[in-house]
Motif scaffolding. Sequence first.
Motif, PDB file in Angstrom:
ATOM      1  N   ASP A  15       0.816  -1.212   0.000  1.00 30.71           N
ATOM      2  CA  ASP A  15       0.000   0.000   0.000  1.00 30.71           C
ATOM      3  C   ASP A  15       0.858   1.273   0.000  1.00 30.71           C
ATOM      4  OD1 ASP A  15      -2.810   1.164   0.409  1.00 30.71           O
ATOM      5  OD2 ASP A  15      -1.653   2.132   2.017  1.00 30.71           O
ATOM      6  N   HIS A  16       1.820   1.353   0.907  1.00 26.38           N
ATOM      7  CA  HIS A  16       2.702   2.522   0.939  1.00 26.38           C
ATOM      8  C   HIS A  16       3.942   2.200   1.771  1.00 26.38           C
ATOM      9  CE1 HIS A  16       0.402   2.966   4.705  1.00 26.38           C
ATOM     10  NE2 HIS A  16       1.469   3.639   5.168  1.00 26.38           N
TER      11      HIS A  16
ATOM     12  N   CYS B  21       8.774  11.247   4.999  1.00 25.69           N
ATOM     13  CA  CYS B  21       7.947  11.326   3.795  1.00 25.69           C
ATOM     14  C   CYS B  21       7.291   9.966   3.573  1.00 25.69           C
ATOM     15  CB  CYS B  21       8.766  11.761   2.577  1.00 25.69           C
ATOM     16  SG  CYS B  21      10.063  10.580   2.112  1.00 25.69           S
ATOM     17  N   VAL B  22       6.272   9.969   2.711  1.00 25.19           N
ATOM     18  CA  VAL B  22       5.512   8.747   2.431  1.00 25.19           C
ATOM     19  C   VAL B  22       5.474   8.509   0.920  1.00 25.19           C
ATOM     20  CG1 VAL B  22       3.300   7.558   2.674  1.00 25.19           C
ATOM     21  CG2 VAL B  22       4.080   9.104   4.476  1.00 25.19           C
ATOM     22  N   ALA B  23       5.860   7.303   0.489  1.00 23.82           N
ATOM     23  CA  ALA B  23       5.772   6.912  -0.918  1.00 23.82           C
ATOM     24  C   ALA B  23       4.561   5.999  -1.070  1.00 23.82           C
ATOM     25  CB  ALA B  23       7.033   6.195  -1.350  1.00 23.82           C
ATOM     26  N   ARG B  24       3.551   6.473  -1.839  1.00 18.09           N
ATOM     27  CA  ARG B  24       2.277   5.748  -1.916  1.00 18.09           C
ATOM     28  C   ARG B  24       2.157   4.864  -3.148  1.00 18.09           C
ATOM     29  NH1 ARG B  24      -0.819   7.122   2.139  1.00 18.09           N
ATOM     30  NH2 ARG B  24      -0.469   9.108   3.208  1.00 18.09           N
ATOM     31  N   ARG B  25       3.031   5.039  -4.120  1.00 14.41           N
ATOM     32  CA  ARG B  25       3.009   4.159  -5.286  1.00 14.41           C
ATOM     33  C   ARG B  25       4.436   4.010  -5.813  1.00 14.41           C
ATOM     34  NH1 ARG B  25       0.696   8.956  -7.136  1.00 14.41           N
ATOM     35  NH2 ARG B  25       1.796   9.959  -8.886  1.00 14.41           N
ATOM     36  N   PRO B  26       4.747   2.881  -6.434  1.00 16.03           N
ATOM     37  CA  PRO B  26       6.116   2.667  -6.914  1.00 16.03           C
ATOM     38  C   PRO B  26       6.425   3.547  -8.132  1.00 16.03           C
ATOM     39  CG  PRO B  26       4.701   0.863  -7.589  1.00 16.03           C
ATOM     40  CD  PRO B  26       3.860   1.724  -6.698  1.00 16.03           C
ATOM     41  N   ILE B  27       7.677   3.939  -8.203  1.00 16.78           N
ATOM     42  CA  ILE B  27       8.093   4.709  -9.377  1.00 16.78           C
ATOM     43  C   ILE B  27       8.565   3.775 -10.489  1.00 16.78           C
ATOM     44  CG2 ILE B  27       8.704   6.708  -7.967  1.00 16.78           C
ATOM     45  CD1 ILE B  27      11.647   5.894  -8.273  1.00 16.78           C
ATOM     46  N   HIS B  28       8.888   2.540 -10.104  1.00 20.60           N
ATOM     47  CA  HIS B  28       9.297   1.548 -11.102  1.00 20.60           C
ATOM     48  C   HIS B  28       9.245   0.169 -10.455  1.00 20.60           C
ATOM     49  CE1 HIS B  28      11.211  -0.167 -14.602  1.00 20.60           C
ATOM     50  NE2 HIS B  28      12.140  -0.729 -13.818  1.00 20.60           N
ATOM     51  N   ASN B  29       8.425  -0.707 -11.006  1.00 10.72           N
ATOM     52  CA  ASN B  29       8.259  -2.050 -10.444  1.00 10.72           C
ATOM     53  C   ASN B  29       7.987  -1.962  -8.945  1.00 10.72           C
ATOM     54  OD1 ASN B  29       8.580  -3.187 -12.979  1.00 10.72           O
ATOM     55  ND2 ASN B  29      10.797  -3.486 -12.715  1.00 10.72           N
ATOM     56  N   ASP B  30       8.869  -2.515  -8.100  1.00  7.48           N
ATOM     57  CA  ASP B  30       8.662  -2.514  -6.651  1.00  7.48           C
ATOM     58  C   ASP B  30       9.446  -1.403  -5.952  1.00  7.48           C
ATOM     59  OD1 ASP B  30       7.011  -4.741  -6.804  1.00  7.48           O
ATOM     60  OD2 ASP B  30       8.689  -6.141  -6.613  1.00  7.48           O
ATOM     61  N   MET B  31       9.911  -0.421  -6.674  1.00  7.01           N
ATOM     62  CA  MET B  31      10.742   0.645  -6.106  1.00  7.01           C
ATOM     63  C   MET B  31       9.855   1.819  -5.688  1.00  7.01           C
ATOM     64  SD  MET B  31      13.947   2.594  -7.892  1.00  7.01           S
ATOM     65  CE  MET B  31      14.824   3.896  -7.065  1.00  7.01           C
ATOM     66  N   PHE B  32       9.935   2.170  -4.372  1.00  6.11           N
ATOM     67  CA  PHE B  32       9.188   3.293  -3.823  1.00  6.11           C
ATOM     68  C   PHE B  32      10.194   4.388  -3.436  1.00  6.11           C
ATOM     69  CE2 PHE B  32       6.322  -0.182  -3.529  1.00  6.11           C
ATOM     70  CZ  PHE B  32       5.038   0.328  -3.527  1.00  6.11           C
ATOM     71  N   ALA B  33       9.857   5.656  -3.706  1.00  6.46           N
ATOM     72  CA  ALA B  33      10.790   6.748  -3.433  1.00  6.46           C
ATOM     73  C   ALA B  33      10.033   8.023  -3.099  1.00  6.46           C
ATOM     74  CB  ALA B  33      11.706   6.979  -4.628  1.00  6.46           C
TER      75      ALA B  33
ATOM     76  N   SER C 111      22.386  16.348  -4.066  1.00  4.84           N
ATOM     77  CA  SER C 111      21.430  15.597  -3.232  1.00  4.84           C
ATOM     78  C   SER C 111      20.741  14.476  -3.971  1.00  4.84           C
ATOM     79  CB  SER C 111      20.391  16.552  -2.642  1.00  4.84           C
ATOM     80  OG  SER C 111      19.612  17.114  -3.697  1.00  4.84           O
ATOM     81  N   GLY C 112      20.586  14.610  -5.315  1.00  7.08           N
ATOM     82  CA  GLY C 112      19.929  13.548  -6.090  1.00  7.08           C
ATOM     83  C   GLY C 112      18.469  13.412  -5.764  1.00  7.08           C
ATOM     84  N   ALA C 113      17.785  14.543  -5.497  1.00  5.62           N
ATOM     85  CA  ALA C 113      16.380  14.479  -5.115  1.00  5.62           C
ATOM     86  C   ALA C 113      15.509  13.921  -6.225  1.00  5.62           C
ATOM     87  CB  ALA C 113      15.894  15.879  -4.733  1.00  5.62           C
ATOM     88  N   TRP C 114      14.462  13.166  -5.846  1.00  3.17           N
ATOM     89  CA  TRP C 114      13.522  12.611  -6.831  1.00  3.17           C
ATOM     90  C   TRP C 114      12.568  13.685  -7.286  1.00  3.17           C
ATOM     91  CZ3 TRP C 114      15.143   8.010  -8.206  1.00  3.17           C
ATOM     92  CH2 TRP C 114      15.828   7.233  -7.284  1.00  3.17           C
ATOM     93  N   SER C 115      12.201  13.679  -8.562  1.00  4.33           N
ATOM     94  CA  SER C 115      11.259  14.661  -9.091  1.00  4.33           C
ATOM     95  C   SER C 115       9.849  14.329  -8.668  1.00  4.33           C
ATOM     96  CB  SER C 115      11.350  14.676 -10.619  1.00  4.33           C
ATOM     97  OG  SER C 115      10.929  13.439 -11.162  1.00  4.33           O
ATOM     98  N   ASN C 116       8.957  15.331  -8.707  1.00  3.33           N
ATOM     99  CA  ASN C 116       7.576  15.130  -8.286  1.00  3.33           C
ATOM    100  C   ASN C 116       6.868  14.117  -9.171  1.00  3.33           C
ATOM    101  OD1 ASN C 116       7.713  16.890  -6.212  1.00  3.33           O
ATOM    102  ND2 ASN C 116       7.005  18.677  -7.366  1.00  3.33           N
ATOM    103  N   SER C 117       7.277  14.008 -10.415  1.00  4.70           N
ATOM    104  CA  SER C 117       6.628  13.055 -11.325  1.00  4.70           C
ATOM    105  C   SER C 117       6.958  11.608 -11.011  1.00  4.70           C
ATOM    106  CB  SER C 117       7.034  13.361 -12.778  1.00  4.70           C
ATOM    107  OG  SER C 117       8.451  13.199 -12.934  1.00  4.70           O
ATOM    108  N   SER C 118       7.897  11.409 -10.069  1.00  9.17           N
ATOM    109  CA  SER C 118       8.313  10.044  -9.738  1.00  9.17           C
ATOM    110  C   SER C 118       7.380   9.376  -8.731  1.00  9.17           C
ATOM    111  CB  SER C 118       9.741  10.044  -9.174  1.00  9.17           C
ATOM    112  OG  SER C 118      10.633  10.556 -10.137  1.00  9.17           O
ATOM    113  N   GLY C 119       6.429  10.128  -8.161  1.00  6.34           N
ATOM    114  CA  GLY C 119       5.449   9.503  -7.284  1.00  6.34           C
ATOM    115  C   GLY C 119       5.744   9.634  -5.825  1.00  6.34           C
ATOM    116  N   TRP C 120       6.374  10.708  -5.373  1.00  8.15           N
ATOM    117  CA  TRP C 120       6.610  10.894  -3.949  1.00  8.15           C
ATOM    118  C   TRP C 120       5.646  11.921  -3.439  1.00  8.15           C
ATOM    119  CZ3 TRP C 120       7.921  15.939  -3.002  1.00  8.15           C
ATOM    120  CH2 TRP C 120       8.504  16.659  -4.040  1.00  8.15           C
ATOM    121  N   SER C 121       5.502  12.005  -2.103  1.00  8.23           N
ATOM    122  CA  SER C 121       4.613  12.981  -1.503  1.00  8.23           C
ATOM    123  C   SER C 121       5.236  13.544  -0.251  1.00  8.23           C
ATOM    124  CB  SER C 121       3.261  12.324  -1.128  1.00  8.23           C
ATOM    125  OG  SER C 121       3.458  11.302  -0.191  1.00  8.23           O
TER     126      SER C 121
END
Length: 295
Positions: free
Chosen positions: A204-205, A224-236, A285-295
């Motif tokens: 779920d998250h 932070c909370v990752a609610r959906r994977p950005i790729h396969n089983d990877m959450f970020a 820092s290598g921050a993930w972009s908003n389009s990658s599915g983070w919140s």
Amino acid sequence: MRYLTKKEKLSKVLTRERAKRGLSQQEGANEVGASLRNYQRWESGETFPQPYYWGRLQGFFGECINEVMMPDVLEHALQDRLLASGQEGTRADSPQERQDYQSSPETFSETDEGKAETANNRPRMSPASKHRIKHNLILFSTILLILILVVVGIGFLIHITYPPHPTAIKPGGVWISPSGKTIGDVIPFAAYAYPTHSGDPEIDHVNFTIYWQGGDLRKWIIACVARRPIHNDMFACNANLRKLGAPAGQIIVSFDVYDRQGNVNLAPNGEHTLIYSPTASAANSGAWSNSSGWS
């Protein structure tokens, strides 16, 4: 002279025939299926057997037992009468003697004889009834066997379709990021999260958590909370330490995985120690972009 009663005749015949065969009273009773007490009463002339046991006595001792039912001829008494009266005549039977010959065998209250006659007169089951009962038993056994096979088959199918799970379902997870020792204001969190067993609930998250020195050891902060994977089983997701109020220095991070049925695995890869340096370059820092599915 007088007539012998049937009981007296039976007494003599039983005693004589048993002695010829070398049997004890107990053995004689066993041969005709009677109790020792009843056989002793027959042999002593006390009682006369019922029809059932009379037939058993005839079957064992043979024709000789039938002399019990033959009338006596009182030859000497008849000659005395002829000499005394000068004319032919016969001795009249006494009422008691006639009754003894003509009456049916006495009725007794012995328990075993009564039971034996009752059992002998009990109606027997017809062959059709026996066949019907046998058929019903076979039918019942067949139906029971079919039901058992159906239950076992259903259980086997359920076992294949839904294999048994451990008592506590714990989703799995593997740490990915951050991988260095020093971080700036933004932490690019990432981890793999997946069902541990086939058939387990979907993920779920993922909560990424943080703790720093001086804080309450019993309370971790959800960075932070990752609610959906950005790729396969990877959450970020990204966490801003400055906004969270984290002081510069050592911080401890981890992550928790939740599935859609509420099962949780806290810190599946343990804890990771990092150094927070607010002066570190944000570009590194290598921050993930908003389009990658983070919140």
